[in-house]
Design an enzyme around this catalytic site. Structure first.
Site, PDB file in Angstrom:
ATOM      1  CG  ASP A   1      -2.280   0.680   0.944  1.00  0.00           C
ATOM      2  OD1 ASP A   1      -2.228   1.829   0.486  1.00  0.00           O
ATOM      3  OD2 ASP A   1      -3.351   0.107   1.210  1.00  0.00           O
TER       4      ASP A   1
ATOM      5  CG  HIS B   1      -1.726   1.272  -3.195  1.00  0.00           C
ATOM      6  ND1 HIS B   1      -2.883   0.984  -2.495  1.00  0.00           N
ATOM      7  CD2 HIS B   1      -1.463   0.173  -3.932  1.00  0.00           C
ATOM      8  CE1 HIS B   1      -3.275  -0.250  -2.795  1.00  0.00           C
ATOM      9  NE2 HIS B   1      -2.436  -0.755  -3.668  1.00  0.00           N
TER      10      HIS B   1
END
Length: 553
Positions: free
Chosen positions: A299, A333
């Site tokens: 992430d 991310h």
């Protein structure tokens, strides 16, 4: 071939320059704002080994009690170093106290138990909300002068905690998860580690908080209440220097309401499929140094937060006075990220000399209506990016939780209902005074998206001395005071720059380059005071009828 070797050489130089950088460069040099020097840790000359307190290596005997006894003994002596020597050390939660340096030697690996009964439910803050989750594998609360050092590995056994989406795995990996036990969802797209996890997931309408389940029933969904691996709350003078932190149940490192914090020489890893597998989430912290680290996570990599919605505004603690230098980010991310839980605000941040390789978004700014909070005085320079699959610089004021590269079942968020203006209240987020310099991006999808709100435009965003080589160009929506100075943008698809309902936009020194003639679109009745490149004229320029003739120069 020569270009490939050049890129590999650059990456290798970045990877191995960390120690040189730390020893030979003043970390405070070139900082654009005043901040005090971070107070560093210092420990008494007391050293003990986990073996002295009954610790047993090998990875089959839990050493939870041995860690507790060793820390308690050091505290009585006034603090010192707890050494974890080479070997595999299985344990339940470790709670750090003031004046303790947990030193994990090279070749040592702390492995946290997969037995959920080792992790009681406790009051925490997660994803910016006050909630209840399992105790973290490593935690400290209201402690002073603490450290985790050494070249060893700290593993959170995250695969025992996390659900996994089939779309993120190869067929072989998926079969391995299914064969290990757990439960597959009815649609066959998600693997849950247990029935308890599945129940918790189905009882949640707000990301990872089971808001549809009564507090008295939380024990029945305990598996779902994944902890962050390292939770440091309300502490002062904290050092993390050297270890590899990996395989976390949720976020990897979560300093919260902590001051005088140094993170350096760390390797922070998570599998790419790990849900909420962030690298470091710096939340409501003050006076922080983050440098010479490597991130490869599931992430956001380096993420700035300050609480979510009412809980964050009530706390009212911005993340401020932060220096981030010389970090390498592979998968994530976002490379450097602010938001989306930024309701307490963020200010006075310097980010420089970082490299992002294949990160979903490079420099990522996200929030949504309802958050509130002010993000300001952010200075970012000397950033190199390659193989970014979405935006190299992206502002999204309409964030709803979707990943930059959409996962199975997610929908694109985009800039929704741009014409509708909402009242400005304490719930309106503000992003302003953000400066980029010497940003380089190549072989990536989209250069820059600046999406503000109709009622609260992005304000004073400056990008200078930068170059982008991407498929798509530049989009500016609901923004005020945007300047691109000496910026070169080479793109291959669509429109070079689109400006919508924005004002005081200066693109006069922007250099657009494309296979076709570079084009610019200027749209929206609210658009005023736009300066365009001199070499973009006539058929290269599209101006909507709504705009007054004198709006574009």
């Amino acid at each position: 071939m020569k270009k490939s070797f050049k890129i590999i050489g650059l990456v290798a130089a970045m990877m191995f320059s960390g120690q040189f950088y730390a020893q030979n460069t003043d970390i405070y040099k070139g900082i654009e704002f005043k901040m005090p020097k971070v107070a560093e840790t210092s420990f008494a000359a007391n050293t003990v080994s986990i073996k002295d307190f009954g610790g047993v290596a090998g990875g089959s005997v839990k050493n939870t009690e041995a860690f507790k006894k060793a820390i308690d003994a050091l505290v009585k002596k006034g603090g010192g170093k707890l050494v974890v020597p080479r070997g595999l050390w299985l344990t339940g939660p470790i709670v750090l106290q003031s004046n303790i340096n947990l030193h994990v030697e090279d070749g040592a690996m702390i492995i946290f138990s997969t037995d959920k009964s080792d992790y009681p439910l406790v009051d925490v803050s997660f994803e910016g909300l006050n909630t209840i989750r399992c105790q973290s594998p490593i935690s400290a609360r209201n402690a002073k002068n603490i450290a985790i050092t050494g070249k060893g590995v700290i593993d959170g056994s995250g695969d025992a905690w996390r659900a996994v989406k089939k779309s993120k795995l190869s067929e072989v990996e998926w079969k391995k998860f299914v064969a290990s036990g757990g439960i597959v969802s009815k649609d066959g797209k998600t693997w849950y580690p247990s029935e308890s996890y599945k129940k918790g997931f189905e009882g949640s309408s707000s990301f990872n908080v089971p808001d549809k389940i009564n507090k008295s029933e939380l024990e029945s969904v305990k598996d779902f209440l994944r902890p962050v691996m390292v939770s440091i709350v309300g502490c002062d003078q904290v050092l993390l220097d050297g270890p590899t932190f990996q395989n976390s149940p949720a976020w990897n490192l979560h300093p919260l309401m902590t001051s005088n914090l140094i993170l350096r020489n760390l390797t922070v890893r998570n599998p790419w499929y790990s849900q909420n597998g962030d690298g470091v989430d710096l939340e409501s912290c003050k006076n922080v140094l983050i440098y010479d680290n490597t991130f490869d996570v599931g992430d956001d990599a380096i993420c700035i937060k300050s609480g979510k919605n009412e809980d964050g505004r009530k706390r009212g603690m911005p993340t401020e006075n932060v220096i981030i230098k010389n970090n390498m980010v592979y998968h994530g991310h976002g490379g450097f990220v602010i938001g989306s839980e930024m309701s307490g605000g963020a200010r006075n941040m310097h980010v420089s000399d970082c490299t992002f390789i294949g990160t979903d978004i490079g420099l990522r700014f996200k929030t949504t209506r309802g958050r509130g909070g002010v993000v300001e005085n952010i200075y970012i320079k000397n950033i190199d990016m390659i193989n970014i699959p979405t935006q190299t610089i992206g502002f999204n004021m309409f964030y709803e939780g979707a990943s930059p590269v959409l996962e199975d079942g997610q929908k694109a968020e985009g800039n929704k209902a741009p014409e509708k203006t909402y009242p400005v209240t304490e719930e309106t987020p503000v992003f302003r005074n953000i400066y980029f310099k010497n940003i380089t991006a190549t072989n990536s999808d989209e250069a820059i998206t600046l999406f503000g709100l109709a009622e609260m435009n992005l304000k004073n965003i400056v990008i200078e001395d930068s170059q982008f080589e991407t498929k798509k160009g530049l989009s500016i929506v609901d923004a005020d005071g945007i300047q691109l100075k000496n910026v070169k943008l080479k793109y291959s698809e669509g429109t070079g720059a689109t400006i919508y309902n924005s004002k005081n936009v200066d693109l006069s020194s922007l250099q657009l380059e494309s296979i076709q003639k570079p084009t610019i679109k200027v749209l929206g009745a609210k658009t005023t005071s736009v300066k365009l490149p001199k070499d973009v004229k006539g058929e290269q320029l599209s101006i909507s009828k709504e705009i007054a003739k004198n709006a574009v120069k």
